[in-house]
Design a protein around this motif. Structure first.
Motif, PDB file in Angstrom:
ATOM      1  N   CYS A  71       0.723  -1.195   0.014  1.00  0.00           N
ATOM      2  CA  CYS A  71       0.078  -0.046  -0.140  1.00  0.00           C
ATOM      3  C   CYS A  71       0.886   1.289  -0.054  1.00  0.00           C
ATOM      4  CB  CYS A  71      -0.942  -0.143   1.373  1.00  0.00           C
ATOM      5  SG  CYS A  71      -2.172  -1.476   1.444  1.00  0.00           S
ATOM      6  N   ALA A  72       2.037   1.126   0.704  1.00  0.00           N
ATOM      7  CA  ALA A  72       2.860   2.427   0.767  1.00  0.00           C
ATOM      8  C   ALA A  72       2.932   3.018  -0.558  1.00  0.00           C
ATOM      9  CB  ALA A  72       4.131   2.122   1.654  1.00  0.00           C
ATOM     10  N   ALA A  73       3.243   2.412  -1.690  1.00  0.00           N
ATOM     11  CA  ALA A  73       3.801   2.863  -2.815  1.00  0.00           C
ATOM     12  C   ALA A  73       2.717   4.117  -3.271  1.00  0.00           C
ATOM     13  CB  ALA A  73       3.699   2.007  -4.096  1.00  0.00           C
ATOM     14  N   CYS A  74       1.502   3.876  -3.025  1.00  0.00           N
ATOM     15  CA  CYS A  74       0.555   5.002  -3.370  1.00  0.00           C
ATOM     16  C   CYS A  74       0.406   5.953  -1.999  1.00  0.00           C
ATOM     17  CB  CYS A  74      -0.764   4.606  -3.776  1.00  0.00           C
ATOM     18  SG  CYS A  74      -0.524   3.644  -5.566  1.00  0.00           S
ATOM     19  N   HIS A  75      -0.098   5.126  -0.820  1.00  0.00           N
ATOM     20  CA  HIS A  75      -0.486   5.973   0.230  1.00  0.00           C
ATOM     21  C   HIS A  75       0.661   6.779   1.032  1.00  0.00           C
ATOM     22  CE1 HIS A  75      -4.874   4.701   0.180  1.00  0.00           C
ATOM     23  NE2 HIS A  75      -4.336   3.463  -0.342  1.00  0.00           N
ATOM     24  N   ALA A  76       1.690   6.347   0.828  1.00  0.00           N
ATOM     25  CA  ALA A  76       2.831   7.134   1.548  1.00  0.00           C
ATOM     26  C   ALA A  76       2.919   8.421   1.135  1.00  0.00           C
ATOM     27  CB  ALA A  76       4.137   6.312   1.315  1.00  0.00           C
ATOM     28  N   ILE A  77       2.662   8.850  -0.316  1.00  0.00           N
ATOM     29  CA  ILE A  77       2.816  10.199  -0.912  1.00  0.00           C
ATOM     30  C   ILE A  77       1.421  10.710  -1.459  1.00  0.00           C
ATOM     31  CG2 ILE A  77       5.341   9.734  -1.408  1.00  0.00           C
ATOM     32  CD1 ILE A  77       4.568   9.127  -4.318  1.00  0.00           C
ATOM     33  N   GLY A  78       0.453   9.732  -1.688  1.00  0.00           N
ATOM     34  CA  GLY A  78      -0.859  10.409  -2.112  1.00  0.00           C
ATOM     35  C   GLY A  78      -1.186  10.139  -3.473  1.00  0.00           C
ATOM     36  N   VAL A  79      -0.565   9.168  -4.007  1.00  0.00           N
ATOM     37  CA  VAL A  79      -0.807   8.911  -5.620  1.00  0.00           C
ATOM     38  C   VAL A  79      -2.084   9.069  -5.935  1.00  0.00           C
ATOM     39  CG1 VAL A  79      -0.338   7.517  -7.389  1.00  0.00           C
ATOM     40  CG2 VAL A  79       1.467   7.869  -5.723  1.00  0.00           C
ATOM     41  N   ALA A  80      -2.641   9.744  -6.777  1.00  0.00           N
ATOM     42  CA  ALA A  80      -3.873  10.017  -7.640  1.00  0.00           C
ATOM     43  C   ALA A  80      -4.841  10.099  -6.483  1.00  0.00           C
ATOM     44  CB  ALA A  80      -4.129   8.907  -8.486  1.00  0.00           C
ATOM     45  N   GLY A  81      -4.715  11.129  -5.703  1.00  0.00           N
ATOM     46  CA  GLY A  81      -5.671  11.336  -4.213  1.00  0.00           C
ATOM     47  C   GLY A  81      -5.786  10.247  -3.404  1.00  0.00           C
ATOM     48  N   ALA A  82      -4.873   9.252  -3.184  1.00  0.00           N
ATOM     49  CA  ALA A  82      -5.076   8.395  -1.997  1.00  0.00           C
ATOM     50  C   ALA A  82      -4.753   8.930  -0.984  1.00  0.00           C
ATOM     51  CB  ALA A  82      -3.872   7.254  -2.555  1.00  0.00           C
ATOM     52  N   PRO A  83      -5.475   8.654  -0.021  1.00  0.00           N
ATOM     53  CA  PRO A  83      -5.266   9.392   1.500  1.00  0.00           C
ATOM     54  C   PRO A  83      -3.861   8.892   1.917  1.00  0.00           C
ATOM     55  CG  PRO A  83      -6.940   7.603   1.439  1.00  0.00           C
ATOM     56  CD  PRO A  83      -6.672   7.795   0.220  1.00  0.00           C
TER      57      PRO A  83
END
Length: 138
Positions: A71-83
């Motif tokens: 999950c961290a790949a997106c959620h660590a930096i908020g990719v495409a609006g990911a919380p």
């Protein structure tokens, strides 16, 4: 029968036997070349002898492990609006309830594909990762 006829008969029999042995050997080689190199074991299939659990490391991964690995790949930096992990965005989402959040994680929502990037996660592992991110809220 004369000696010449006997010799020809023996030679013919020998050639026929050699051809038969050659055919069997050739058939075995073909079977060896086209045999399956592996098999697929579906989780819950008892005929696999526990191969899935051994391959998966023996048990469920923790929410923190799933978050870090998947999950961290997106959620660590908020990719495409990911919380983002650790942000107050998770406080707002907590109000929706775990059932809704889990359904969104499993089925996908907005830019997030179904199961995020964790196609091999169980529903329980995904729930653990969601809970881990909820717990991170500021």
């Amino acid at each position: 029968m004369n000696k010449f006829a006997s010799a020809l008969c023996a030679l013919g029999l020998g050639v026929a036997m050699a051809a038969s042995v050659q055919a069997a050997t050739s058939e075995e080689k073909v079977i060896e070349r086209i045999k399956a190199v592996g098999s697929v074991c579906i989780e819950g299939d008892e005929s696999c002898g526990g191969a899935v659990a051994a391959a998966a490391g023996g048990g469920a991964r923790s929410g923190a492990d799933v978050y870090t690995q998947k999950c961290a790949a997106c959620h660590a930096i908020g990719v495409a609006g990911a919380p983002k992990y650790g942000s107050s965005e998770w406080t707002d989402r907590a109000a929706k309830g775990m059932e809704t959040l889990l359904a969104n994680a499993i089925n996908g929502i907005n830019a997030m594909p179904p199961r995020g990037t964790c196609a091999d996660c169980s529903d329980e592992e995904i729930e653990g990762a969601v809970q881990h991110m909820l717990d991170s809220a500021e």
